[in-house]
Structures are given as C-alpha cells and as structure tokens.
Write an enzyme that holds these catalytic residues in place. Structure first.
Site, PDB file in Angstrom:
ATOM      1  N   PHE A   1      -3.389  -3.660  -7.416  1.00  0.00           N
ATOM      2  CA  PHE A   1      -2.740  -3.006  -8.538  1.00  0.00           C
ATOM      3  C   PHE A   1      -1.467  -2.361  -8.004  1.00  0.00           C
ATOM      4  CE2 PHE A   1      -5.078  -2.416 -12.662  1.00  0.00           C
ATOM      5  CZ  PHE A   1      -5.946  -3.466 -12.467  1.00  0.00           C
TER       6      PHE A   1
ATOM      7  N   LYS B   1       2.201  -6.991   0.795  1.00  0.00           N
ATOM      8  CA  LYS B   1       0.752  -6.827   1.033  1.00  0.00           C
ATOM      9  C   LYS B   1       0.063  -8.178   1.233  1.00  0.00           C
ATOM     10  CE  LYS B   1       0.358  -2.246  -0.808  1.00  0.00           C
ATOM     11  NZ  LYS B   1      -0.530  -1.136  -0.509  1.00  0.00           N
TER      12      LYS B   1
ATOM     13  N   ASP C   1      -2.058   7.554   0.513  1.00  0.00           N
ATOM     14  CA  ASP C   1      -1.360   6.881   1.619  1.00  0.00           C
ATOM     15  C   ASP C   1      -1.442   7.705   2.899  1.00  0.00           C
ATOM     16  OD1 ASP C   1      -0.530   4.626   0.172  1.00  0.00           O
ATOM     17  OD2 ASP C   1       1.085   5.790  -0.774  1.00  0.00           O
TER      18      ASP C   1
ATOM     19  N   PRO D   1      -5.237   3.884   6.567  1.00  0.00           N
ATOM     20  CA  PRO D   1      -5.187   2.418   6.630  1.00  0.00           C
ATOM     21  C   PRO D   1      -4.902   1.847   5.249  1.00  0.00           C
ATOM     22  CG  PRO D   1      -7.461   3.198   6.810  1.00  0.00           C
ATOM     23  CD  PRO D   1      -6.574   4.420   6.835  1.00  0.00           C
ATOM     24  N   ASP D   2      -4.167   0.748   5.189  1.00  0.00           N
ATOM     25  CA  ASP D   2      -3.926   0.078   3.913  1.00  0.00           C
ATOM     26  C   ASP D   2      -5.058  -0.921   3.695  1.00  0.00           C
ATOM     27  OD1 ASP D   2      -3.032  -1.724   1.862  1.00  0.00           O
ATOM     28  OD2 ASP D   2      -1.061  -0.796   2.065  1.00  0.00           O
ATOM     29  N   ILE D   3      -5.968  -0.562   2.806  1.00  0.00           N
ATOM     30  CA  ILE D   3      -7.188  -1.361   2.611  1.00  0.00           C
ATOM     31  C   ILE D   3      -6.836  -2.747   2.074  1.00  0.00           C
ATOM     32  CG2 ILE D   3      -9.434  -1.416   1.444  1.00  0.00           C
ATOM     33  CD1 ILE D   3      -9.071   1.698   1.097  1.00  0.00           C
TER      34      ILE D   3
ATOM     35  N   LYS E   1       5.454  -5.822  -3.717  1.00  0.00           N
ATOM     36  CA  LYS E   1       4.096  -5.558  -3.204  1.00  0.00           C
ATOM     37  C   LYS E   1       3.317  -6.855  -3.004  1.00  0.00           C
ATOM     38  CE  LYS E   1       3.459  -0.754  -4.285  1.00  0.00           C
ATOM     39  NZ  LYS E   1       3.282   0.246  -5.281  1.00  0.00           N
TER      40      LYS E   1
ATOM     41  N   ASN F   1      -5.496  12.671  -6.457  1.00  0.00           N
ATOM     42  CA  ASN F   1      -4.552  12.278  -7.511  1.00  0.00           C
ATOM     43  C   ASN F   1      -5.277  12.202  -8.848  1.00  0.00           C
ATOM     44  OD1 ASN F   1      -5.604   9.484  -7.906  1.00  0.00           O
ATOM     45  ND2 ASN F   1      -5.040   9.351  -5.735  1.00  0.00           N
TER      46      ASN F   1
END
Ligand code: PMT
Length: 407
Positions: free
Chosen positions: A321, A339, A278, A304-306, A335, A209
């Site tokens: 963020f 999260k 993602d 994985p969502d760190i 979020k 990105n």
C-alpha cells in the site's frame, strides 16, 4: 461465511410476493446483515412502508426527488453504502426496465449508480415469466452476469401452476451469501499486515500513527471469503478478527517483521496494509521518563522494511500500500520500483481521508499500468482489490509459464 455485517439494500417492487419481503428483511437482520429498504410506488400497494420500516429498523426509501431524503441518505449514498442489492420480488416490469438501463425512479437509478452486485428474485405469473420478452430480458441480464435467484416452480397466487414463484427467504439469503464467496483464492495462503505499529519510548509512551486497521482487516476478510487461508499480522487495533482468519498480534515493526518472516516460506500472496513506523527509538527506557529537563531528545533508528524484504522472496506475489498526501500516482510508481513489488495500492491520506475512515479509494499501479478503484466502503473496496490481485497473479504465472516453455 454468510451475510453477517454486510450492508444489504432490499429492493421491493410491486408484486404479490412483496408480502414475503418483510420476513426476508427480518431474517437478513437475524443473520447479522444491515438492511435498508427501497420500495417502488407499486410495492406500496402490496405491503406498507411502515411494515418494512419496522422489520428493517430504518425508514424506507422510495422517492428519488425527495429533498429531505437526498439531504440524508440520497441515492448516491445508498448506492455507495451497499455491499449487495437484492430485488425481491422483482416483477416482469422491473426486470424489463433494469435490463434496458431505465432510471426513472429511486430503485432503478440506484441500480445504475451502485458498484455492488445486484441480485434479482423474479416473481410473476408463469405465462409472464415464460413470455419471450421476459426471457429476452433475463438473457440480457445473464450475459451481464447479474445473479438471478429463482424463480421456483409451483402453485401461484393467481391459481396457476408453473415457474414464477419467488424463492423462499432462506433460499434467497443462501443465494446472496454465495455472492461473497468467489473462490478466486481457493487453496492460496495469504498473509496480510494491518493496523499501526507501536514503538516504545518507555513503558507508558510510544510512537504510533492513526491507522485503525479497518482497511487491512477488510482485506483479510475479503481474502478469506475468496477461499484463501489467511494469516493477519496485526498491530494494536480495537477490531475483531474476521471469521476464518488467523490473527497474530504484534506491537512493534520489528515484531511484525519477525512474525511475517517466520511464515513467509508458506505464503503465496503478501498484502502489506499496515502503517509501519519507519523509525523507532534507539533504546526504550526501562522506567517511565520523568519530566525534569526542559527538552528531551530521542534518537531514532530505521526499522526494517518488511515489504521490501518479502519482495525478495520471488515465490510470493507481493502487494504494497502507499499512503500519500500529494502526487499519489507518481509516488505509487516510485514505490513499485523501489520496493520491488508486484502491485501498489495507493491511497490519499490526510484530513478525513484514508486513516480511520469507513470509505476509501485506491489507485492500483503495476508494471502494466494504472487502474482506479473509486470511493467505496473499505469492505467493498477490499473485495475489488482481492479480485484484482487474483487476476493479476494468474496473469503473471501464465506469462512466466509461457516464458519457461519457450526456453
Ligand atoms: O488502518 P486504516 O485506518 O483503515 O487506514 C488504512 C491505511 C491508510 C493505513 C492504509 O490504506 C494504508 O495506506 N496503508 C499503508 C500505510 C503506509 O505505511 O504507507 P507507506 O507509503 O509509508 O508504506 C509503503 C508500504 O511499505 C506499505 O505497504 C507499508 O505497509 C510498507 N512498509 C513500510 C515501512 C516499513 N518499515 N515496512 C513496510 O512493510
């Protein structure tokens, strides 16, 4: 840590000590600062704009109502550009006008418009310095938290002796450097992620990105300036590691996850600025994929969502963020909850916004409410964010201590 790479506006007002401002500008640049000079009309009686232009390397700004200047770097751009404004020399007249909020020339207007700290280096006759009117003005500025550097005591140009001499340029540079070292995170271990991730499709292609890493590196730099030990887990960027920051370079989201988790038990604050992919291709080809077929399908699997994984470690103050193109506040709130983090710093992204830019603006959302950090350079915004994180983390641990004491 010094003044290197900082944007300094040097305000010069009309006093005899203005002759030292040229040396000050030169030394600031020697230390790696970028300098723009703003002179009052009276300053020009003591030192020429041409001299200040030569030593600062840029045209001098002095007119508030100059259409040409406003079309280039006008007073609002200058105000936003600054990391710090140093007024040296600051005359009794300037101090008085600044204390009262008068904005009738470029320098006083800029001082009202900037979010950057403004430091004054007073220089005047000793009677003028000791005059109750001047001392009242200094008291107002002290109350406002304006750093007053000096004056020194000694022989004066007018033949008198006493307090009122401007500090020497090296002393002023030392004083200004200290403004960036708040000590707010002294003794803390901070981990920051930054930049994009690279999810390999084959040995030469990948999914990534537009993140340049600028925001995350600025946050790591600001945390180190605040006294923290900082680990920066970085995806691929072209940026230099900030001073006093340990960098761990990774490529993929999985590598970032592994690097973060291997150090999480020693981390007090985690700030997740990286733009993490993602999804990644289920398999990366060993050899370059040839373009034989008319179409090519890639199967993607979830990374994985760190951030969520770190948030499960309750000893860590966790900051995420949120990069959003619409409904920034609403998505930020969602979020925060989904999260399970302590704070979300949300920014709008899209054409010319967020990714790769020098400036940014943030909306901070936690369980107590919402606060905007208006548009500013990423370096400055990062310092504000670090101050906010330090205050909120202190408030959280105080309320936890109080709850425990009640039990
Ligand atoms: O690098 P720059 O060019 O300066 O640009 C800065 C920025 C726009 C990248 C930065 O300000 C920013 O918004 N970073 C977060 C980008 C992002 O991935 O946002 P998100 O809303 O998709 O993710 C939410 C949070 O979860 C982020 O803290 C992200 O780091 C984290 N995350 C996301 C996915 C994942 N697998 N693991 C994560 O930890």
């Amino acid at each position: 840590m010094g003044i290197a790479n900082k944007h300094v506006i040097l305000g010069v007002t009309g006093g005899i000590a203005a002759y030292k401002s040229a040396d000050l500008a030169r030394r600031l640049r020697e230390q790696g600062a970028e300098v723009r000079v703003v002179m009052t009309l009276n300053a020009g009686q003591f030192i020429t704009p041409l001299t200040m232009q030569a030593v600062s390397g840029h045209p001098v700004h002095s007119d508030l109502l100059d259409p040409e200047a406003e079309a280039g770097m006008g007073h609002i751009e200058l105000a936003r550009w600054a990391d710090v404004v140093l007024i040296a020399p600051a005359t009794a007249n300037f101090i008085s006008r600044f204390a009262r909020g008068i904005a009738d020339d470029l320098l006083t207007t800029l001082c009202l418009a900037t979010q950057a700290p403004i430091a004054l280096a007073p220089a005047m006759n000793q009677q003028m310095w000791q005059n109750p009117a001047t001392q009242d003005n200094i008291a107002i500025l002290n109350n406002r938290g304006v750093p007053i550097l000096g004056p020194a005591v000694g022989d004066q140009a007018c033949g008198e002796t006493g307090p009122g001499r401007m500090l020497e340029p090296v002393e002023l540079i030392e004083g200004v450097s200290k403004l960036f070292e708040s000590g707010a995170l002294e003794g803390c271990n901070v981990m920051v992620t930054a930049g994009p991730t690279w999810e390999a499709i084959d040995p030469v292609r990948g999914i990534t990105n537009h993140s340049s890493g600028k925001m995350g590196y600025a946050v790591a730099h600001a945390a180190a300036e605040a006294g923290a030990r900082v680990i920066l887990v970085s995806g691929p960027t072209a940026l230099q590691t900030p001073p006093r920051v340990d960098r761990v370079s990774v490529l993929s989201a999985q590598q970032m996850y592994d690097a973060v988790m291997s150090k999480i038990s020693d981390t007090d604050i985690f700030i997740s600025v990286a733009a993490v992919a993602d999804y990644r291709p289920r398999a990366s080809a060993d050899e370059k994929i040839k373009k034989h077929a008319d179409t090519l399908s890639l199967e993607l699997i979830k990374n994985p969502d760190i951030l969520s994984a770190v948030a499960e470690h309750k000893h860590v103050y966790t900051v995420g963020f949120a990069a959003e193109t619409t409904n920034v506040e609403q998505h930020a709130r969602e979020k925060l909850i989904s999260k399970g983090v302590d704070l979300i710093a949300a920014n709008k992204v899209g054409a010319g916004k967020g990714f790769g830019t020098e400036d940014n603006a943030l909306i901070l959302v936690d369980r107590t409410g919402l606060k905007s950090l208006p548009q500013a350079r990423k370096a400055r915004l990062a310092r504000c964010l670090i101050d906010e994180i330090s205050q909120r983390r202190n408030a959280k641990s105080t309320s936890q201590d109080t709850r425990q004491a009640r039990r």
